[in-house]
Design a protein around this motif. Sequence first.
Motif: not given
Length: 251
Positions: A83, A125-126, A129
């Motif tokens: 992240t 995308r991480h 999420d």
Amino acid sequence: MSTQKVAIVTGAARGIGAATAQRLASDGMAVAVLDLNADSCQDTVDAITKAGGSAIAVGADVSDEAQVIDAVDTVTDKLGAPTVLVNNAGVLRDNLLFKMSVDDWDTVMGVHLRGAFLMSKTCQRHMVDAGWGRIVNLSSTSALGNRGQANYSAAKAGMQGFTKTLAIELGRFGVTANAIAPGFIQTDMTKATAERIGVPFDDFIKACADDTAVKIAGQPEDIANAVSFFAAEAARYVTGQVLYVAGKPMN
């Protein structure tokens, strides 16, 4: 489940990248030390683990999409979902415009801009999420123009526009994007520049230091400290910014 944040730092085998990886590890993050060759990252990994931190070495060409995807998957499997991303990988292919080859142009654009794009696209995308993320891109004072660096200057200016766009697109998902633009930093890369122009490195360092307001040469840790701020929870309201870390005012 561990709440330890996972960071990826590209170009982290030495210089600014290595100092940044070590700083983020000291901030409590697990760090993926990424460079072209995993073996070259071992010194950085060893420094982190010796200090009690968590790190792995990852080899990848950031300009290659398949390698980037594999690298991020490896990090996710071994450390967890990343992240925090620091796009630091860079190369120099300096020359005056009339001498600059197409390969010199493409190589610099590939590592700096394409690399930052591929890494950011794969990692975001991480972050989305998780509802939290930090992207820090390395620009340069050369973004303002520098003789013999048409390719590097264009790439670093592009990095600033890229950063601001990421900030706009990803902010609603809890992700910030900021850029740091170093001035002269004493590294192997700037030593190579001094050698290229035929100036002893000590003389080069002194001239660069004399050109600053603070009269000192920048060190990799000076950039790592700025990355640490942008990557922190406390910087949640700072996004789309370009911070010049150059020892003097920049326009």
